[in-house]
Design an enzyme around this catalytic site. Structure first.
Site, PDB file in Angstrom:
ATOM      1  CG  HIS A 158     -28.832  92.837  44.873  1.00  0.00           C
ATOM      2  ND1 HIS A 158     -29.712  91.914  45.387  1.00  0.00           N
ATOM      3  CD2 HIS A 158     -27.630  92.194  44.786  1.00  0.00           C
ATOM      4  CE1 HIS A 158     -29.064  90.766  45.601  1.00  0.00           C
ATOM      5  NE2 HIS A 158     -27.806  90.923  45.237  1.00  0.00           N
ATOM      6  CG  HIS A 191     -29.082  84.343  40.903  1.00  0.00           C
ATOM      7  ND1 HIS A 191     -28.491  83.356  41.668  1.00  0.00           N
ATOM      8  CD2 HIS A 191     -28.558  85.515  41.342  1.00  0.00           C
ATOM      9  CE1 HIS A 191     -27.650  83.905  42.531  1.00  0.00           C
ATOM     10  NE2 HIS A 191     -27.667  85.225  42.356  1.00  0.00           N
ATOM     11  CG  ASP A 250     -24.251  84.672  44.964  1.00  0.00           C
ATOM     12  OD1 ASP A 250     -23.973  85.732  45.555  1.00  0.00           O
ATOM     13  OD2 ASP A 250     -25.322  84.514  44.347  1.00  0.00           O
ATOM     14  CG  HIS A 251     -22.542  87.735  42.069  1.00  0.00           C
ATOM     15  ND1 HIS A 251     -23.091  87.875  40.811  1.00  0.00           N
ATOM     16  CD2 HIS A 251     -23.564  87.354  42.872  1.00  0.00           C
ATOM     17  CE1 HIS A 251     -24.386  87.589  40.861  1.00  0.00           C
ATOM     18  NE2 HIS A 251     -24.696  87.276  42.099  1.00  0.00           N
ATOM     19  CG  HIS A 280     -24.246  89.671  47.493  1.00  0.00           C
ATOM     20  ND1 HIS A 280     -25.511  89.916  47.023  1.00  0.00           N
ATOM     21  CD2 HIS A 280     -24.163  90.304  48.708  1.00  0.00           C
ATOM     22  CE1 HIS A 280     -26.176  90.665  47.900  1.00  0.00           C
ATOM     23  NE2 HIS A 280     -25.382  90.912  48.924  1.00  0.00           N
ATOM     24  CG  ASP A 307     -27.626  89.069  41.953  1.00  0.00           C
ATOM     25  OD1 ASP A 307     -27.644  88.426  40.878  1.00  0.00           O
ATOM     26  OD2 ASP A 307     -27.136  88.628  43.000  1.00  0.00           O
ATOM     27  CG  HIS A 356     -23.374  92.358  43.538  1.00  0.00           C
ATOM     28  ND1 HIS A 356     -23.537  91.618  42.385  1.00  0.00           N
ATOM     29  CD2 HIS A 356     -24.098  91.703  44.484  1.00  0.00           C
ATOM     30  CE1 HIS A 356     -24.336  90.586  42.627  1.00  0.00           C
ATOM     31  NE2 HIS A 356     -24.681  90.603  43.894  1.00  0.00           N
TER      32      HIS A 356
HETATM   33 ZN   LIG Z   1     -26.241  89.454  44.961  1.00  0.00          ZN
END
Ligand SMILES: [Zn+2]
Length: 255
Positions: A114, A171, A60-61, A58, A133, A56
């Protein structure tokens, strides 16, 4: 030949994952939170990155995608853009598509909630699912872009996978998830056993991932929103699963 999967930490609490096909040498990174730790793991293993499988949009990915693509010339696989575009993509995938990493096959599950674009990758032959996530151990992702019914439906898709599949999530949130879960599901023996295991692993500085999906189905209250015992515990007897799930998620948000 069985895939070789490496688990490591990126950023503060993201998991980095490499999945390597010994037959062909192909190696995929599941998401790319940051380039440095991924490159170090590749060097240590003597592998070259051939693919990045994005779950996805985001940051942090995907934060390490551009640098890794430049360095390795790897292929970048990602979901179709929904609310936010993902850059540097070579191949867009949707539900039911199968991605080849050498001889390894990754089946795409659309698991929105999410984010609207969230997908999970299932390696059936290796009994592994990378759910990022959407599904955490003893928890689930926050519902940022989708709705509670949408997220519940995504969790059901993951719950439908066999018990002996290993869950790899985005995570290291397990300890805080356990703490919350015990407040709404205090009599769950599987949860208590997982709580002990998580305490042991974390105090030894070990990751709590992977975990078996079968154990997760028993211990994770977010996968049990359709269990009448959970509804009763929340004083929601007779409520539908989507509403029970929504209540669980709201309580976790406030915890
Ligand atoms: Zn995420």
């Amino acid at each position: 030949m069985a895939a070789d999967i490496r688990v490591f930490t990126c950023l503060s609490d993201n998991f980095g994952y490499l999945i390597h096909d010994p037959a062909t040498g192909a190696t995929a990174s599941i998401d790319a939170p940051e380039a440095g730790p991924i490159a170090r793991q590749l060097d240590a293993a003597g592998w070259t990155l051939t693919d990045i499988l994005i779950t996805h949009h985001h940051h942090d990915h995907v934060g390490g995608v551009a640098e890794l693509k430049q360095r390795y010339g790897c292929r970048v696989v990602a979901p179709y853009d929904k609310a936010t575009a993902i850059a540097n993509v070579d191949l867009r995938v949707a539900h039911g598509d199968v991605v080849k990493i050498g001889e390894l096959l990754a089946r795409v599950l659309e698991t929105p909630g999410h984010t609207l674009d969230h997908i999970s990758y299932v390696f059936d032959a290796d009994k592994a699912v990378f759910a990022a996530d959407t599904l955490f151990s003893i928890g689930c992702g926050r519902v940022f872009e989708g709705t509670y019914p949408m997220m519940w439906d995504s969790l059901l898709k993951l719950r439908a996978l066999p018990d002996d599949f290993r869950l790899y999530c985005g995570h290291e949130y397990t300890a805080s998830n356990v703490k919350f879960a015990l407040t709404v599901d205090p009599d769950n023996e599987a949860l208590k056993a997982r709580a002990d295991e998580v305490t042991r692993l974390r105090s030894a500085n070990q990751p709590t991932i992977p975990t078996l999906l079968g154990a997760e189905k028993m211990a994770n209250v977010f996968l049990r929103a359709d269990d009448p015992a959970v509804a009763a515990r929340l004083r929601m007897k007779g409520a539908n699963a989507e509403d029970v799930f929504g209540e669980l998620r709201e309580r976790k948000n406030k915890s």
